[in-house]
Design a protein around this motif. Structure first.
Motif, PDB file in Angstrom:
ATOM      1  N   SER A 379      56.058 154.399  24.427  1.00 14.62           N
ATOM      2  CA  SER A 379      55.701 154.048  23.057  1.00 14.62           C
ATOM      3  C   SER A 379      54.669 152.932  23.062  1.00 14.62           C
ATOM      4  CB  SER A 379      56.955 153.603  22.292  1.00 14.62           C
ATOM      5  OG  SER A 379      56.610 153.158  21.010  1.00 14.62           O
ATOM      6  N   SER A 380      53.677 153.062  22.192  1.00 19.21           N
ATOM      7  CA  SER A 380      52.584 152.083  22.152  1.00 19.21           C
ATOM      8  C   SER A 380      52.590 151.263  20.872  1.00 19.21           C
ATOM      9  CB  SER A 380      51.240 152.815  22.294  1.00 19.21           C
ATOM     10  OG  SER A 380      51.054 153.738  21.236  1.00 19.21           O
ATOM     11  N   ASP A 381      53.685 151.300  20.123  1.00 17.32           N
ATOM     12  CA  ASP A 381      53.719 150.546  18.877  1.00 17.32           C
ATOM     13  C   ASP A 381      54.008 149.076  19.161  1.00 17.32           C
ATOM     14  OD1 ASP A 381      56.075 151.600  19.820  1.00 17.32           O
ATOM     15  OD2 ASP A 381      57.104 151.476  17.906  1.00 17.32           O
ATOM     16  N   GLY A 382      53.356 148.194  18.415  1.00 20.96           N
ATOM     17  CA  GLY A 382      53.527 146.766  18.612  1.00 20.96           C
ATOM     18  C   GLY A 382      54.778 146.248  17.933  1.00 20.96           C
ATOM     19  N   TYR A 383      55.186 145.024  18.313  1.00 15.98           N
ATOM     20  CA  TYR A 383      56.379 144.415  17.735  1.00 15.98           C
ATOM     21  C   TYR A 383      55.978 143.507  16.576  1.00 15.98           C
ATOM     22  CZ  TYR A 383      58.645 146.155  21.910  1.00 15.98           C
ATOM     23  OH  TYR A 383      59.124 146.985  22.897  1.00 15.98           O
ATOM     24  N   THR A 384      56.683 143.650  15.468  1.00 14.20           N
ATOM     25  CA  THR A 384      56.377 142.891  14.254  1.00 14.20           C
ATOM     26  C   THR A 384      57.476 141.908  13.888  1.00 14.20           C
ATOM     27  OG1 THR A 384      57.280 144.763  12.992  1.00 14.20           O
ATOM     28  CG2 THR A 384      54.894 144.682  13.297  1.00 14.20           C
ATOM     29  N   SER A 385      58.617 141.966  14.546  1.00 12.89           N
ATOM     30  CA  SER A 385      59.715 141.031  14.280  1.00 12.89           C
ATOM     31  C   SER A 385      60.654 141.029  15.474  1.00 12.89           C
ATOM     32  CB  SER A 385      60.471 141.431  12.996  1.00 12.89           C
ATOM     33  OG  SER A 385      60.934 142.767  13.081  1.00 12.89           O
ATOM     34  N   ALA A 386      61.423 139.937  15.608  1.00 15.11           N
ATOM     35  CA  ALA A 386      62.380 139.830  16.723  1.00 15.11           C
ATOM     36  C   ALA A 386      63.419 138.776  16.377  1.00 15.11           C
ATOM     37  CB  ALA A 386      61.673 139.471  18.033  1.00 15.11           C
ATOM     38  N   ALA A 387      64.637 138.973  16.922  1.00 12.81           N
ATOM     39  CA  ALA A 387      65.714 137.993  16.716  1.00 12.81           C
ATOM     40  C   ALA A 387      66.770 138.173  17.800  1.00 12.81           C
ATOM     41  CB  ALA A 387      66.354 138.156  15.338  1.00 12.81           C
ATOM     42  N   PHE A 388      67.315 137.050  18.283  1.00 12.84           N
ATOM     43  CA  PHE A 388      68.439 137.082  19.210  1.00 12.84           C
ATOM     44  C   PHE A 388      69.728 137.329  18.438  1.00 12.84           C
ATOM     45  CE2 PHE A 388      66.050 134.726  22.587  1.00 12.84           C
ATOM     46  CZ  PHE A 388      66.407 135.545  23.647  1.00 12.84           C
ATOM     47  N   ALA A 424      56.168 149.271   8.831  1.00 14.64           N
ATOM     48  CA  ALA A 424      56.512 148.275   9.845  1.00 14.64           C
ATOM     49  C   ALA A 424      57.793 147.532   9.473  1.00 14.64           C
ATOM     50  CB  ALA A 424      55.367 147.279  10.007  1.00 14.64           C
ATOM     51  N   VAL A 425      58.603 147.238  10.488  1.00 13.63           N
ATOM     52  CA  VAL A 425      59.830 146.461  10.287  1.00 13.63           C
ATOM     53  C   VAL A 425      59.420 144.987  10.228  1.00 13.63           C
ATOM     54  CG1 VAL A 425      62.100 145.890  11.195  1.00 13.63           C
ATOM     55  CG2 VAL A 425      61.180 148.194  11.506  1.00 13.63           C
ATOM     56  N   THR A 426      59.450 144.411   9.035  1.00 15.07           N
ATOM     57  CA  THR A 426      58.881 143.083   8.811  1.00 15.07           C
ATOM     58  C   THR A 426      59.843 141.946   9.132  1.00 15.07           C
ATOM     59  OG1 THR A 426      59.551 143.289   6.504  1.00 15.07           O
ATOM     60  CG2 THR A 426      57.289 143.917   7.055  1.00 15.07           C
ATOM     61  N   SER A 427      61.148 142.206   9.121  1.00 13.20           N
ATOM     62  CA  SER A 427      62.108 141.129   9.340  1.00 13.20           C
ATOM     63  C   SER A 427      63.397 141.709   9.894  1.00 13.20           C
ATOM     64  CB  SER A 427      62.384 140.391   8.024  1.00 13.20           C
ATOM     65  OG  SER A 427      63.279 139.319   8.214  1.00 13.20           O
ATOM     66  N   ILE A 428      64.105 140.895  10.686  1.00  7.63           N
ATOM     67  CA  ILE A 428      65.349 141.335  11.306  1.00  7.63           C
ATOM     68  C   ILE A 428      66.284 140.140  11.380  1.00  7.63           C
ATOM     69  CG2 ILE A 428      64.381 140.944  13.606  1.00  7.63           C
ATOM     70  CD1 ILE A 428      66.051 143.289  14.598  1.00  7.63           C
ATOM     71  N   SER A 429      67.583 140.363  11.071  1.00  5.94           N
ATOM     72  CA  SER A 429      68.546 139.262  11.052  1.00  5.94           C
ATOM     73  C   SER A 429      69.922 139.772  11.470  1.00  5.94           C
ATOM     74  CB  SER A 429      68.616 138.645   9.652  1.00  5.94           C
ATOM     75  OG  SER A 429      69.582 137.611   9.597  1.00  5.94           O
ATOM     76  N   PHE A 430      70.558 139.072  12.433  1.00  2.00           N
ATOM     77  CA  PHE A 430      71.920 139.374  12.855  1.00  2.00           C
ATOM     78  C   PHE A 430      72.883 138.497  12.056  1.00  2.00           C
ATOM     79  CE2 PHE A 430      69.579 140.725  16.621  1.00  2.00           C
ATOM     80  CZ  PHE A 430      70.223 141.904  16.947  1.00  2.00           C
ATOM     81  N   SER A 431      74.017 139.088  11.674  1.00  2.00           N
ATOM     82  CA  SER A 431      75.047 138.314  10.995  1.00  2.00           C
ATOM     83  C   SER A 431      75.845 137.509  12.004  1.00  2.00           C
ATOM     84  CB  SER A 431      75.981 139.248  10.216  1.00  2.00           C
ATOM     85  OG  SER A 431      77.089 138.525   9.701  1.00  2.00           O
ATOM     86  N   PHE A 436      76.972 142.984  12.368  1.00  2.00           N
ATOM     87  CA  PHE A 436      76.088 143.458  11.308  1.00  2.00           C
ATOM     88  C   PHE A 436      74.652 143.080  11.651  1.00  2.00           C
ATOM     89  CE2 PHE A 436      79.437 143.363   7.670  1.00  2.00           C
ATOM     90  CZ  PHE A 436      79.951 144.555   8.138  1.00  2.00           C
ATOM     91  N   LEU A 437      73.750 144.011  11.406  1.00  2.00           N
ATOM     92  CA  LEU A 437      72.318 143.776  11.589  1.00  2.00           C
ATOM     93  C   LEU A 437      71.590 144.234  10.330  1.00  2.00           C
ATOM     94  CD1 LEU A 437      69.729 143.188  13.267  1.00  2.00           C
ATOM     95  CD2 LEU A 437      69.885 145.544  14.118  1.00  2.00           C
ATOM     96  N   ALA A 438      70.719 143.373   9.806  1.00  2.00           N
ATOM     97  CA  ALA A 438      69.916 143.709   8.628  1.00  2.00           C
ATOM     98  C   ALA A 438      68.452 143.779   9.031  1.00  2.00           C
ATOM     99  CB  ALA A 438      70.106 142.669   7.523  1.00  2.00           C
ATOM    100  N   THR A 439      67.758 144.841   8.587  1.00  2.00           N
ATOM    101  CA  THR A 439      66.336 145.003   8.882  1.00  2.00           C
ATOM    102  C   THR A 439      65.599 145.317   7.589  1.00  2.00           C
ATOM    103  OG1 THR A 439      66.692 147.358   9.395  1.00  2.00           O
ATOM    104  CG2 THR A 439      66.722 145.799  11.239  1.00  2.00           C
ATOM    105  N   ALA A 440      64.370 144.819   7.470  1.00  2.00           N
ATOM    106  CA  ALA A 440      63.564 145.007   6.264  1.00  2.00           C
ATOM    107  C   ALA A 440      62.262 145.703   6.626  1.00  2.00           C
ATOM    108  CB  ALA A 440      63.272 143.664   5.594  1.00  2.00           C
TER     109      ALA A 440
END
Length: 549
Positions: A379-388, A424-431, A436-440
């Motif tokens: 896959s050649s798509d770039g990363y737009t968000s990340a979270a531990f 594009a996935v603009t934001s990511i957050s773990f509870s 639970f994982l939320a993605t926007a």
């Protein structure tokens, strides 16, 4: 037959019988009754005009007598219209049946030929489809073998002992005035920099941190100081703080250091501003990036700030006693815009994600990139968000192609993928509850259950042309906030229960683009960044808050 009158000077009698004989003579020559009869002046023989004219032009003599003959020697004869007789076969019923039989046989032969052609075409098509299917299977097998070979190669590269120890790799001479000399990095045969990899001691440290945090999570209770639902419902805008320059407005990222209640904002004006919320004062402006700052995070009680930028660099800023921050390191391991920075729970490591479709794992103290991970699936798509993940052994990344990828930090393996988003996935957050994982993205917010790896709820608060830019769980895992054309706060429930929207704040910036939403300590306030230069705080008005600017 019509009776013709022929002058006596031709040497012929005016006789119907003789004319019939002449007609029969011509019929013996052409095989047909004359349609345009002519008669010879010399011999008195009857001919078909077109035939005798052609014969005269070719031979110049009579075809019957052999005497010389010219075109002037023939005279046309007026006759009535001759009706050709029917064929013999059409003169009787058996003959007509025979004709029909012949036509039917011809039709059947033609139909049989067409059926043969259709059968041949079907066989050719079946053979072509079989070849295509076989080629697809071969391609799939080769791709699988290629991926396995890449994975084995990556694993072998990580296991190869480095000729230079980690301490020697972090050469103090390679860091000067906050800049790391990338040209001194050792390059591999493929043109990529050789990374030392995540050592077994680091993995043990990450595992110990995960174990401790997991045990604490089992005993976790909602703090009594958490803002109740009825208080959140009464939140309103209490401060507006102009932090960034007016010529390039826009706050692209926010982070809050809870113990000191200070806020870092990343701006489109290429600056990071550290803001003291209780006093309403700007503590420091961090200048150095050449393009917009896309992500900012606090580390170690707010003494260190890490920022990522569209200028492809990551900067590590060190705080001092007077509240100012100085650039300690400039990291240039990415080849495209850095879109996200996330800090590990140990506060000793961090990860950056970039549009160059790689993420880097760094040692915070040395600024060394221990590993740079590229998806081996092709896959050649770039990363737009990340979270531990709160426990630190799982990393979540969002891509420009609407995918959410879950990584095992220890092995750097992609262990799960979630699709279903649009854009594009603009934001990511773990509870904080750990599962639970939320993605926007463009189509709204999706909630994922990490225990069953499935999507269990989707929020679509806006129309298809308005993306959701930010999504965030509060530190207790009790509330979820999202931002797009407005700000909405949901009360967190379980998988089967309804998640109620308890408060909606309008976007008072007038831009209609909320880019970042963060909960303050105990959700006592909500910090909001938009595409203007103002940092807005929503909460309950009280004496502890500074007056609105």
């Amino acid at each position: 037959m019509t009776k013709f009158s022929i002058p006596s000077r031709f040497g012929l009698e005016n006789s119907w019988t003789e004319l019939s004989v002449l007609s029969n003579v011509d019929r013996t020559v052409s095989g047909e009754v004359p349609e345009e009869p002519v008669v010879s002046k010399n011999s008195g023989i009857l001919f078909e005009k077109r035939l005798i004219e052609r014969h005269i032009l070719d031979y110049g003599k009579c075809p019957i007598t052999g005497e010389p003959l010219t075109l002037d020697d023939i005279v046309p004869i007026k006759t009535g219209k001759i009706v050709k007789p029917r064929p013999v076969q059409a003169a009787s019923i058996p003959g007509m049946l025979g004709m029909f039989q012949i036509e039917w046989d011809g039709l059947m032969l033609s139909n049989f030929a067409l059926e043969q052609q259709l059968h041949t075409a079907r066989q050719e098509l079946s053979h072509a489809l079989y070849q295509h299917d076989a080629a697809c299977r071969v391609i799939a097998r080769l791709k699988k073998e290629r991926d396995e070979a890449r994975a084995l190669l990556a694993q072998a590269e990580r296991q190869i002992p480095m000729s230079v120890s980690l301490q020697n790799a972090v050469n103090p001479a390679a860091i000067s005035n906050g800049k790391r000399a990338a040209e001194d990095d050792e390059m591999g045969s493929d043109g990529k920099r050789i990374r030392p990899g995540i050592s077994s001691s680091i993995i043990s440290e990450l595992t110990d941190c995960n174990t401790a945090l997991s045990q604490q999570r089992k005993k976790r209770q909602i703090p009594s100081t958490l803002a109740p639902v009825d208080a959140v419902e009464r939140y309103s805008q209490i401060t507006v703080n102009p932090l960034h320059r007016t010529n390039k407005p826009g706050i692209l990222s926010l982070d809050i250091q809870y113990t000191k209640d200070i806020i870092a904002s990343a701006g489109a004006d290429s600056n990071v501003v550290v803001f003291d919320r209780p006093s309403g004062q700007v503590l420091s402006t961090l200048s150095g990036h050449s393009k917009k700052v896309t992500s900012v995070k606090f580390v170690a009680e707010g003494e260190i700030v890490v920022s990522g930028s569209a200028d492809k660099t990551v900067r590590v800023w060190q705080g001092s006693e007077d509240g100012n921050y100085e650039c300690r390191q400039i990291l240039k391991d990415h080849t495209a815009e850095v879109q996200a920075v996330t800090i590990h729970a140990t506060n000793r490591y961090f990860v950056t994600a970039s549009l160059d479709h790689t993420w880097c794992f760094y040692d915070l103290a040395s600024g060394l990139c221990l590993t740079q991970v590229e998806d081996t699936s092709g896959s050649s798509d770039g990363y737009t968000s990340a979270a531990f993940h709160p426990d630190g052994l799982i990393l979540g990344t969002g891509t420009s192609e609407a995918l959410v990828k879950i990584w095992d930090v220890k092995s750097q393996a992609n262990v799960a993928r979630f699709d279903g988003h649009v854009g594009a996935v603009t934001s990511i957050s773990f509870s904080e509850n750990g599962y639970f994982l939320a993605t926007a993205a463009q189509d709204g917010v999706k909630l994922w259950d990490l225990r069953k790896l499935r999507n269990f709820r989707t929020f679509t608060p806006y129309d298809e042309n308005i993306p959701t830019q930010s999504v965030e769980f509060d530190h207790s895992g009790s509330y979820l906030a999202l931002g797009g054309s407005d700000i909405r706060v949901y009360q967190v429930a379980n998988v089967k229960s309804e998640w109620n929207c308890i408060k909606t704040f309008p976007d008072l910036s007038g831009t209609g683009k909320v880019t970042s939403v963060k909960f303050g300590p105990d959700a006592k306030y909500i910090a909001v960044g938009s595409m203007d230069r103002q940092l807005r705080i929503f909460g309950l008005p009280n004496e502890d808050h500074p007056s609105e600017s």
